[in-house]
Each structure stands twice: as C-alpha cells, then as structure tokens.
Design an enzyme around this catalytic site. Structure first.
Site, PDB file in Angstrom:
ATOM      1  N   GLY A 191       0.845  -1.200   0.000  1.00  0.00           N
ATOM      2  CA  GLY A 191       0.000   0.000   0.000  1.00  0.00           C
ATOM      3  C   GLY A 191       0.874   1.242   0.000  1.00  0.00           C
ATOM      4  O   GLY A 191       2.102   1.177   0.193  1.00  0.00           O
ATOM      5  N   LEU A 192       0.214   2.363  -0.204  1.00  0.00           N
ATOM      6  CA  LEU A 192       0.918   3.645  -0.264  1.00  0.00           C
ATOM      7  C   LEU A 192       1.657   3.941   1.037  1.00  0.00           C
ATOM      8  O   LEU A 192       1.295   3.410   2.097  1.00  0.00           O
ATOM      9  CB  LEU A 192      -0.094   4.775  -0.508  1.00  0.00           C
ATOM     10  N   SER A 193       2.629   4.832   0.968  1.00  0.00           N
ATOM     11  CA  SER A 193       3.281   5.324   2.178  1.00  0.00           C
ATOM     12  C   SER A 193       2.220   5.995   3.056  1.00  0.00           C
ATOM     13  O   SER A 193       1.416   6.795   2.558  1.00  0.00           O
ATOM     14  CB  SER A 193       4.365   6.334   1.775  1.00  0.00           C
ATOM     15  N   GLY A 194       2.186   5.644   4.307  1.00  0.00           N
ATOM     16  CA  GLY A 194       1.202   6.237   5.218  1.00  0.00           C
ATOM     17  C   GLY A 194      -0.134   5.515   5.240  1.00  0.00           C
ATOM     18  O   GLY A 194      -1.055   5.902   5.973  1.00  0.00           O
ATOM     19  N   SER A 195      -0.255   4.430   4.462  1.00  0.00           N
ATOM     20  CA  SER A 195      -1.545   3.718   4.443  1.00  0.00           C
ATOM     21  C   SER A 195      -1.769   2.953   5.748  1.00  0.00           C
ATOM     22  O   SER A 195      -2.910   2.689   6.124  1.00  0.00           O
ATOM     23  CB  SER A 195      -1.623   2.767   3.240  1.00  0.00           C
ATOM     24  N   GLY A 196      -0.674   2.564   6.427  1.00  0.00           N
ATOM     25  CA  GLY A 196      -0.836   1.869   7.714  1.00  0.00           C
ATOM     26  C   GLY A 196      -0.139   0.526   7.798  1.00  0.00           C
ATOM     27  O   GLY A 196      -0.338  -0.211   8.761  1.00  0.00           O
ATOM     28  N   SER A 221       3.033  -0.383   8.457  1.00  0.00           N
ATOM     29  CA  SER A 221       3.898  -0.572   9.635  1.00  0.00           C
ATOM     30  C   SER A 221       3.061  -0.643  10.904  1.00  0.00           C
ATOM     31  O   SER A 221       3.269  -1.536  11.746  1.00  0.00           O
ATOM     32  CB  SER A 221       4.901   0.584   9.762  1.00  0.00           C
ATOM     33  N   SER A 226       5.951  -1.886  -2.216  1.00  0.00           N
ATOM     34  CA  SER A 226       5.931  -2.864  -3.324  1.00  0.00           C
ATOM     35  C   SER A 226       4.916  -2.439  -4.387  1.00  0.00           C
ATOM     36  O   SER A 226       3.879  -3.088  -4.558  1.00  0.00           O
ATOM     37  CB  SER A 226       5.656  -4.285  -2.817  1.00  0.00           C
TER      38      SER A 226
HETATM   39  N1  LIG Z   1      10.558   8.116  -3.357  1.00  0.00           N
HETATM   40  C1  LIG Z   1       9.981   7.427  -2.382  1.00  0.00           C
HETATM   41  N2  LIG Z   1       8.832   6.756  -2.615  1.00  0.00           N
HETATM   42  C2  LIG Z   1       8.251   6.053  -1.625  1.00  0.00           C
HETATM   43  N3  LIG Z   1       8.753   5.958  -0.356  1.00  0.00           N
HETATM   44  C3  LIG Z   1       9.910   6.600  -0.082  1.00  0.00           C
HETATM   45  C4  LIG Z   1      10.555   7.366  -1.070  1.00  0.00           C
HETATM   46  N4  LIG Z   1      11.672   7.917  -0.500  1.00  0.00           N
HETATM   47  C5  LIG Z   1      11.707   7.512   0.776  1.00  0.00           C
HETATM   48  N5  LIG Z   1      10.648   6.717   1.049  1.00  0.00           N
HETATM   49  C6  LIG Z   1      10.469   6.037   2.340  1.00  0.00           C
HETATM   50  O1  LIG Z   1      10.780   4.672   2.097  1.00  0.00           O
HETATM   51  C7  LIG Z   1       9.735   3.819   2.491  1.00  0.00           C
HETATM   52  C8  LIG Z   1       9.339   2.852   1.374  1.00  0.00           C
HETATM   53  O2  LIG Z   1      10.283   1.855   1.254  1.00  0.00           O
HETATM   54  P1  LIG Z   1       9.876   0.480   0.604  1.00  0.00           P
HETATM   55  O3  LIG Z   1      11.096  -0.369   0.656  1.00  0.00           O
HETATM   56  O4  LIG Z   1       8.643  -0.012   1.222  1.00  0.00           O
HETATM   57  O5  LIG Z   1       9.569   0.922  -0.905  1.00  0.00           O
HETATM   58  S1  LIG Z   1       9.406   0.015  -2.209  1.00  0.00           S
HETATM   59  O6  LIG Z   1       8.603  -1.166  -1.830  1.00  0.00           O
HETATM   60  O7  LIG Z   1      10.726  -0.387  -2.663  1.00  0.00           O
HETATM   61  O8  LIG Z   1       8.724   0.865  -3.197  1.00  0.00           O
HETATM   62  C9  LIG Z   1       8.538   4.697   2.778  1.00  0.00           C
HETATM   63  O9  LIG Z   1       8.081   4.145   3.989  1.00  0.00           O
HETATM   64  P2  LIG Z   1       6.532   3.862   4.295  1.00  0.00           P
HETATM   65  O10 LIG Z   1       5.998   5.216   4.542  1.00  0.00           O
HETATM   66  O11 LIG Z   1       6.603   3.028   5.533  1.00  0.00           O
HETATM   67  O12 LIG Z   1       5.877   3.147   3.173  1.00  0.00           O
HETATM   68  C10 LIG Z   1       9.093   6.079   2.936  1.00  0.00           C
HETATM   69  O13 LIG Z   1       9.301   6.364   4.303  1.00  0.00           O
HETATM   70  N1  LIG Z   2      -6.807   2.415  10.767  1.00  0.00           N
HETATM   71  C1  LIG Z   2      -5.516   2.721  10.729  1.00  0.00           C
HETATM   72  N2  LIG Z   2      -4.615   1.770  10.434  1.00  0.00           N
HETATM   73  C2  LIG Z   2      -3.293   2.077  10.375  1.00  0.00           C
HETATM   74  N3  LIG Z   2      -2.771   3.312  10.605  1.00  0.00           N
HETATM   75  C3  LIG Z   2      -3.651   4.295  10.898  1.00  0.00           C
HETATM   76  C4  LIG Z   2      -5.048   4.052  10.962  1.00  0.00           C
HETATM   77  N4  LIG Z   2      -5.667   5.213  11.255  1.00  0.00           N
HETATM   78  C5  LIG Z   2      -4.700   6.141  11.383  1.00  0.00           C
HETATM   79  N5  LIG Z   2      -3.475   5.604  11.174  1.00  0.00           N
HETATM   80  C6  LIG Z   2      -2.212   6.358  11.235  1.00  0.00           C
HETATM   81  O1  LIG Z   2      -1.691   6.406   9.895  1.00  0.00           O
HETATM   82  C7  LIG Z   2      -0.266   6.362   9.937  1.00  0.00           C
HETATM   83  C8  LIG Z   2       0.202   5.172   9.138  1.00  0.00           C
HETATM   84  O2  LIG Z   2       1.605   5.195   9.079  1.00  0.00           O
HETATM   85  P1  LIG Z   2       2.461   3.905   8.837  1.00  0.00           P
HETATM   86  O3  LIG Z   2       1.940   2.774   9.659  1.00  0.00           O
HETATM   87  O4  LIG Z   2       3.895   4.285   9.010  1.00  0.00           O
HETATM   88  O5  LIG Z   2       2.126   3.594   7.297  1.00  0.00           O
HETATM   89  P2  LIG Z   2       3.034   2.874   6.213  1.00  0.00           P
HETATM   90  O6  LIG Z   2       3.873   1.858   6.921  1.00  0.00           O
HETATM   91  O7  LIG Z   2       2.043   2.246   5.279  1.00  0.00           O
HETATM   92  O8  LIG Z   2       3.836   3.944   5.579  1.00  0.00           O
HETATM   93  C9  LIG Z   2       0.153   6.269  11.399  1.00  0.00           C
HETATM   94  O9  LIG Z   2       0.429   7.568  11.861  1.00  0.00           O
HETATM   95  C10 LIG Z   2      -1.107   5.705  12.060  1.00  0.00           C
HETATM   96  O10 LIG Z   2      -1.215   6.083  13.420  1.00  0.00           O
END
Ligand SMILES: Nc1ncnc2c1ncn2[C@@H]1O[C@H](COP(=O)(O)OS(=O)(=O)O)[C@@H](OP(=O)(O)O)[C@H]1O
Ligand SMILES: Nc1ncnc2c1ncn2[C@@H]1O[C@H](COP(=O)(O)OP(=O)(O)O)[C@@H](O)[C@H]1O
Length: 199
Positions: free
Chosen positions: A34-39, A41, A108
């Site tokens: 899922g997208l960065s910030g989707s949840g 981790s 991914s």
């Molecule tokens: N350009 C760019 N695009 C997306 N994400 C970025 C980028 N640069 C740094 N980050 C940080 O790296 C985390 C994603 O790493 P991943 O190994 O999951 O990425 S991938 O699967 O190879 O696309 C991602 O973490 P998550 O937010 O946990 O998804 C970001 O914190």
């Molecule tokens: N239902 C939910 N499930 C997961 N995260 C949530 C939810 N609602 C709010 N959040 C918040 O969204 C953010 C998700 O970040 P993170 O887990 O780092 O996402 P990712 O690993 O996909 O980048 C966290 O700040 C978390 O507290």
C-alpha cells in the site's frame, strides 16, 4: 545476472513440515502492500504483538528497517524497487522454510514484483494484504512529512505523487484503513488466519 555454476543445493534433514508441526501453525508470508502512510507498519507491529501473545512465531520485515541494512545500497528507481522486493521475497522464503509467519511491510508498488514473490512460494503460502487508503488520506496523515517534501519537489519519484502504485487485482485481503481502526484490522487478519487454518 544469475550465477549458479558449480553450486549444489544441500538439503536439511529437518524439513519445513517438521518445523510447522512443532510450531503447531503454518508459516505463510503476509505481504502487506500500500501507499506510504496507508498503515502497513502500524498494523504489522500490532499484528506481530498479537501473534506473539498467542505463542505464534512470526517476524516482521519493514521497508524502512530493511533499507537501513540488507538493502542500504538501493534507492527508489523502478530497478532498485524491483531488486528491493526480490531480495525481500527471498528472505521471506527462507523464513517460510524456517516455519515462521512473516509480515512484510513494503510499498511494493509493482504488481509484477509482488507476483514474482507469490510464485516463489508454495500455493497458499503467499497472502497479499492490500492496505487501502486514498492518496488524500495518506497525505493528510503524512506521518513522516514525506508527502509535503514530495509536493515541494524535495523528493523525486515519490509513490503516488510522481511514481506509480499498481493496486493488487486479487489480494487475499483488503484492509481499508479509512474505514477500520488498527484493532479492527488486526482482528480481521487473525480471523482470516484462523478460518483458513493457518493458525
Ligand atoms: N521516493 C519514495 N517513494 C516512496 N517511499 C519513499 C521514497 N523515498 C523515501 N521513502 C520512504 O521509504 C519507504 C518505502 O520503502 P519500501 O522499501 O517499502 O519501498 S518500495 O517497496 O521499494 O517501493 C517509505 O516508507 P513507508 O511510509 O513506511 O511506506 C518512505 O518512508
Ligand atoms: N486504521 C488505521 N490503520 C493504520 N494506521 C492508521 C489508521 N488510522 C490512522 N493511522 C495512522 O496512519 C499512519 C500510518 O503510518 P504507517 O503505519 O507508518 O504507514 P506505512 O507503513 O504504510 O507507511 C500512522 O500515523 C497511524 O497512526
């Protein structure tokens, strides 16, 4: 380039099935995408805790963490993301053989790369979990301030902004984190694992 000349596989006498039997649970790979910030981790951390408390052996592989070590030579070009996922797929396969439940949390973004990991594993051992959250929702959360940087042009090729994310077509599970709490997400995944007799 694949280099397997003069290399011969050496089998163990303890088989995956022996470890699975001893652990009393299967060892699927739960592949969170899922997208960065989707949840990804947040959910995998809580799921790992819930499994641990039930005496179920699991291990979490997380994008940010793995990029500090094993994959610290990789960036975010399409080629590097592909290699990132390929290596994680191989690590997940080892953990699968070791009898552990693996929780992976990587964006991914490419369907083909995820499918390649699926094909590395036996039928049923790859569970694709789509952590669904709209771009607007992820951007509003922006837990690491990365979307703000991407919008400001300080990060190039950021997934969802100026790099693609290919949604799963037939994931085993979809967890909508705009409609479900973290607790609900964890409960839904545990129910799935029980219903399908993984645990
Ligand atoms: N350009 C760019 N695009 C997306 N994400 C970025 C980028 N640069 C740094 N980050 C940080 O790296 C985390 C994603 O790493 P991943 O190994 O999951 O990425 S991938 O699967 O190879 O696309 C991602 O973490 P998550 O937010 O946990 O998804 C970001 O914190
Ligand atoms: N239902 C939910 N499930 C997961 N995260 C949530 C939810 N609602 C709010 N959040 C918040 O969204 C953010 C998700 O970040 P993170 O887990 O780092 O996402 P990712 O690993 O996909 O980048 C966290 O700040 C978390 O507290």
């Amino acid at each position: 380039m694949t280099q397997t000349n003069n290399i011969v596989w050496h089998d163990s006498v303890v088989a995956k099935q022996d470890r699975v039997q001893q652990n009393n649970h299967q060892s699927p790979v739960l592949w969170f995408t899922g997208l960065s910030g989707s949840g990804k981790s947040t959910i995998t951390v809580e799921l790992e805790k819930a499994l641990f408390e039930k005496g179920i052996r699991s291990y979490r592989l997380d994008g940010d963490n793995i990029r500090h070590g094993l994959n610290n030579n990789l960036g975010f070009s399409p080629e590097d993301r592909k290699e990132n996922i390929r290596r994680i797929g191989e690590v997940a396969k080892l953990l699968n053989d070791a009898g552990l439940i693996t929780l992976t949390a990587f964006i991914s973004p490419y369907r083909e790369d995820r499918d390649n990991v699926r094909n590395l594993l036996a039928n049923g051992d790859f569970i694709e979990v789509y952590v669904k959250c709209s771009l607007e929702g992820c951007e509003a959360r922006d837990p690491k301030g990365l979307y703000q940087k991407a919008r400001a042009g300080e990060i190039k090729g950021f997934t969802g902004i100026d790099a693609p994310y290919e949604e799963p077509e037939k994931p085993e599970l979809v967890i909508d984190t705009e409609d479900n709490s973290v607790e609900e997400a964890v409960a839904e995944i545990l129910d799935f694992l029980k219903d399908q007799q993984y645990i």
